[in-house]
Write a protein that holds these residues in place. Structure first.
Motif, PDB file in Angstrom:
ATOM      1  N   GLN A 154     -41.482  -5.889  33.100  1.00 40.17           N
ATOM      2  CA  GLN A 154     -39.922  -6.569  33.467  1.00 40.17           C
ATOM      3  C   GLN A 154     -40.522  -7.641  34.729  1.00 40.17           C
ATOM      4  N   GLN A 155     -39.567  -8.112  34.440  1.00 43.65           N
ATOM      5  CA  GLN A 155     -40.296  -8.951  36.535  1.00 43.65           C
ATOM      6  C   GLN A 155     -38.529  -8.639  37.811  1.00 43.65           C
ATOM      7  N   ILE A 156     -38.830  -8.320  38.293  1.00 45.14           N
ATOM      8  CA  ILE A 156     -37.914  -8.707  39.132  1.00 45.14           C
ATOM      9  C   ILE A 156     -37.934  -9.196  40.511  1.00 45.14           C
ATOM     10  N   TYR A 157     -37.255 -10.017  41.533  1.00 46.40           N
ATOM     11  CA  TYR A 157     -37.096 -11.294  41.896  1.00 46.40           C
ATOM     12  C   TYR A 157     -36.434 -11.456  42.937  1.00 46.40           C
ATOM     13  N   THR A 158     -36.685 -10.931  43.950  1.00 50.33           N
ATOM     14  CA  THR A 158     -36.168 -10.802  45.122  1.00 50.33           C
ATOM     15  C   THR A 158     -35.220 -11.299  45.856  1.00 50.33           C
ATOM     16  N   GLY A 159     -35.544 -13.155  45.462  1.00 48.53           N
ATOM     17  CA  GLY A 159     -35.428 -14.596  46.491  1.00 48.53           C
ATOM     18  C   GLY A 159     -36.213 -14.972  47.200  1.00 48.53           C
ATOM     19  N   LYS A 160     -37.608 -13.065  47.786  1.00 53.24           N
ATOM     20  CA  LYS A 160     -38.632 -14.357  47.830  1.00 53.24           C
ATOM     21  C   LYS A 160     -40.179 -13.413  47.380  1.00 53.24           C
ATOM     22  N   LYS A 161     -40.036 -12.469  46.808  1.00 54.08           N
ATOM     23  CA  LYS A 161     -40.616 -11.918  46.129  1.00 54.08           C
ATOM     24  C   LYS A 161     -40.747 -11.924  44.876  1.00 54.08           C
ATOM     25  N   LEU A 162     -41.332 -11.651  44.225  1.00 56.52           N
ATOM     26  CA  LEU A 162     -41.902 -11.579  42.625  1.00 56.52           C
ATOM     27  C   LEU A 162     -42.235  -9.696  42.011  1.00 56.52           C
ATOM     28  N   TYR A 163     -41.588  -8.995  41.620  1.00 59.04           N
ATOM     29  CA  TYR A 163     -42.310  -7.806  40.964  1.00 59.04           C
ATOM     30  C   TYR A 163     -42.143  -7.693  39.532  1.00 59.04           C
ATOM     31  N   THR A 164     -43.777  -8.185  38.859  1.00 57.41           N
ATOM     32  CA  THR A 164     -44.091  -8.040  37.651  1.00 57.41           C
ATOM     33  C   THR A 164     -45.059  -6.768  37.354  1.00 57.41           C
ATOM     34  N   VAL A 165     -43.965  -5.895  36.536  1.00 58.62           N
ATOM     35  CA  VAL A 165     -43.723  -4.326  36.242  1.00 58.62           C
ATOM     36  C   VAL A 165     -44.881  -4.467  34.693  1.00 58.62           C
ATOM     37  N   ASN A 166     -45.652  -3.653  34.606  1.00 58.11           N
ATOM     38  CA  ASN A 166     -46.204  -3.681  33.122  1.00 58.11           C
ATOM     39  C   ASN A 166     -45.670  -1.623  32.974  1.00 58.11           C
ATOM     40  N   GLN A 167     -45.646  -2.102  32.471  1.00 57.24           N
ATOM     41  CA  GLN A 167     -44.919  -0.638  32.188  1.00 57.24           C
ATOM     42  C   GLN A 167     -46.395   0.131  31.508  1.00 57.24           C
ATOM     43  N   GLU A 168     -47.265  -0.463  30.545  1.00 55.01           N
ATOM     44  CA  GLU A 168     -47.841   0.006  30.003  1.00 55.01           C
ATOM     45  C   GLU A 168     -48.874   0.558  30.602  1.00 55.01           C
ATOM     46  N   ILE A 169     -49.507  -0.811  31.534  1.00 55.56           N
ATOM     47  CA  ILE A 169     -50.475   0.179  32.675  1.00 55.56           C
ATOM     48  C   ILE A 169     -50.052   1.187  33.504  1.00 55.56           C
ATOM     49  N   GLN A 170     -48.666   0.956  33.736  1.00 50.27           N
ATOM     50  CA  GLN A 170     -47.885   1.674  35.080  1.00 50.27           C
ATOM     51  C   GLN A 170     -48.971   0.867  36.213  1.00 50.27           C
ATOM     52  N   GLU A 171     -48.653  -0.634  36.596  1.00 53.58           N
ATOM     53  CA  GLU A 171     -49.129  -1.593  37.027  1.00 53.58           C
ATOM     54  C   GLU A 171     -48.063  -2.590  37.808  1.00 53.58           C
ATOM     55  N   VAL A 172     -47.851  -2.617  39.133  1.00 55.40           N
ATOM     56  CA  VAL A 172     -46.788  -3.678  39.797  1.00 55.40           C
ATOM     57  C   VAL A 172     -47.880  -4.745  40.380  1.00 55.40           C
ATOM     58  N   THR A 173     -47.062  -6.097  39.918  1.00 55.22           N
ATOM     59  CA  THR A 173     -48.232  -7.559  40.860  1.00 55.22           C
ATOM     60  C   THR A 173     -46.425  -7.655  41.508  1.00 55.22           C
TER      61      THR A 173
ATOM     62  N   TYR B  59     -41.047   3.989  41.145  1.00 56.86           N
ATOM     63  CA  TYR B  59     -42.926   3.488  40.799  1.00 56.86           C
ATOM     64  C   TYR B  59     -43.857   3.977  41.663  1.00 56.86           C
ATOM     65  N   LYS B  60     -43.334   6.172  42.106  1.00 59.63           N
ATOM     66  CA  LYS B  60     -44.329   6.653  42.399  1.00 59.63           C
ATOM     67  C   LYS B  60     -45.910   6.514  42.181  1.00 59.63           C
ATOM     68  N   ASN B  61     -46.168   6.510  40.792  1.00 60.12           N
ATOM     69  CA  ASN B  61     -47.168   6.449  39.902  1.00 60.12           C
ATOM     70  C   ASN B  61     -48.325   5.209  39.457  1.00 60.12           C
ATOM     71  N   TYR B  62     -47.326   4.724  39.747  1.00 63.47           N
ATOM     72  CA  TYR B  62     -47.869   2.999  39.264  1.00 63.47           C
ATOM     73  C   TYR B  62     -48.625   1.907  40.772  1.00 63.47           C
ATOM     74  N   TYR B  63     -49.315   1.249  40.196  1.00 60.90           N
ATOM     75  CA  TYR B  63     -50.213   0.758  40.873  1.00 60.90           C
ATOM     76  C   TYR B  63     -49.766  -0.411  41.383  1.00 60.90           C
ATOM     77  N   ILE B  64     -49.869  -1.061  43.040  1.00 61.25           N
ATOM     78  CA  ILE B  64     -48.768  -2.521  43.442  1.00 61.25           C
ATOM     79  C   ILE B  64     -49.958  -2.709  44.047  1.00 61.25           C
ATOM     80  N   SER B  65     -50.564  -4.305  43.173  1.00 64.87           N
ATOM     81  CA  SER B  65     -51.058  -4.884  43.931  1.00 64.87           C
ATOM     82  C   SER B  65     -50.261  -6.155  44.378  1.00 64.87           C
ATOM     83  N   GLU B  66     -50.523  -6.327  45.612  1.00 61.30           N
ATOM     84  CA  GLU B  66     -50.013  -7.248  46.097  1.00 61.30           C
ATOM     85  C   GLU B  66     -50.983  -8.889  46.390  1.00 61.30           C
ATOM     86  N   ILE B  67     -50.461  -9.986  45.834  1.00 63.39           N
ATOM     87  CA  ILE B  67     -51.287 -10.905  45.434  1.00 63.39           C
ATOM     88  C   ILE B  67     -51.019 -12.456  47.120  1.00 63.39           C
TER      89      ILE B  67
END
Length: 210
Positions: free
Chosen positions: A78-97, A202-210
């Motif tokens: 899943q991708q969420i683009y807020t107009g400034k940041k792009l959040y790519t959610v991988n539900q299988e490994i519970q990670e947000v980039t 996304y409480k149990n997700y690992y959030i990685s900001e590049i």
């Protein structure tokens, strides 16, 4: 003299077809940009007869101006683009980039960005018409002006309402990817939560900001 006249006619005809192709895509691109919001359900098919490869999946995207929410359940993405940041959610490994892509980055997926690719790096031509999904479709071919992995792209549009019908990309290995529109709605109400990222979901997700 006849040969010379024929050469001139071919050159002028090619120029006219290119102008027509650009004019058609300009209208389609402008149509989507003029909408306040829209929803598109699509199907993507990958096929290569040489390697006997075939795959398909469905997805949907909600768009409001620059913001969007793209979901492809079969790929757990899943991708969420807020107009400034792009959040790519991988539900299988519970990670947000989290990234901050440029406006015309390949990371972004919206019909307006996809349709704008014809404006640079391609020669255009009208490849005729076909009947597809109960619609009269005009096919526009985009041929890259520089060498790369893409052989050509076909954009199918409905000139009656200037809507995108499908986009097909063929690479040098003859792998064909076709994204076709199954349903689209315009000027809809898009919930705030779809276009903004909230960590509490996304409480149990690992959030990685590049």
């Amino acid at each position: 003299m006849k040969i010379y006249s024929l050469i001139i006619w071919v050159l002028l005809s090619s120029f006219t077809f290119a102008q027509n192709a650009e004019a058609i895509l300009n209208k389609v691109s402008a149509n989507y940009k003029a909408k306040n919001s829209y929803y598109i359900k699509f199907k993507s098919e990958l096929e290569n007869s040489k390697t006997n490869t075939k795959d398909q999946y469905s997805g949907e995207v909600y768009v409001k101006k620059e913001k969007y929410n793209l979901s492809v359940p079969a790929m757990n993405i899943q991708q969420i683009y807020t107009g400034k940041k792009l959040y790519t959610v991988n539900q299988e490994i519970q990670e947000v980039t989290v990234t901050q892509p440029e406006k015309n980055s390949d990371e972004l997926f919206t019909p307006t960005r996809v349709l704008d690719i014809y404006k640079k790096g391609y020669t255009l031509s009208v490849e005729g018409k076909e009947y597809f999904q109960n619609k009269d479709v005009t096919k526009i071919k985009l041929t890259p002006t520089k060498s790369g992995n893409v052989k050509y792209i076909i954009i199918g549009v409905n000139e009656k309402n200037n809507n995108l019908v499908y986009l097909q990309e063929v690479d040098l290995n003859d792998t064909k990817i076709t994204i076709s529109v199954e349903k689209q709605l315009f000027n809809i109400i898009v919930p705030y939560t779809l276009l903004n990222f909230d960590k509490k979901f996304y409480k149990n997700y690992y959030i990685s900001e590049i």
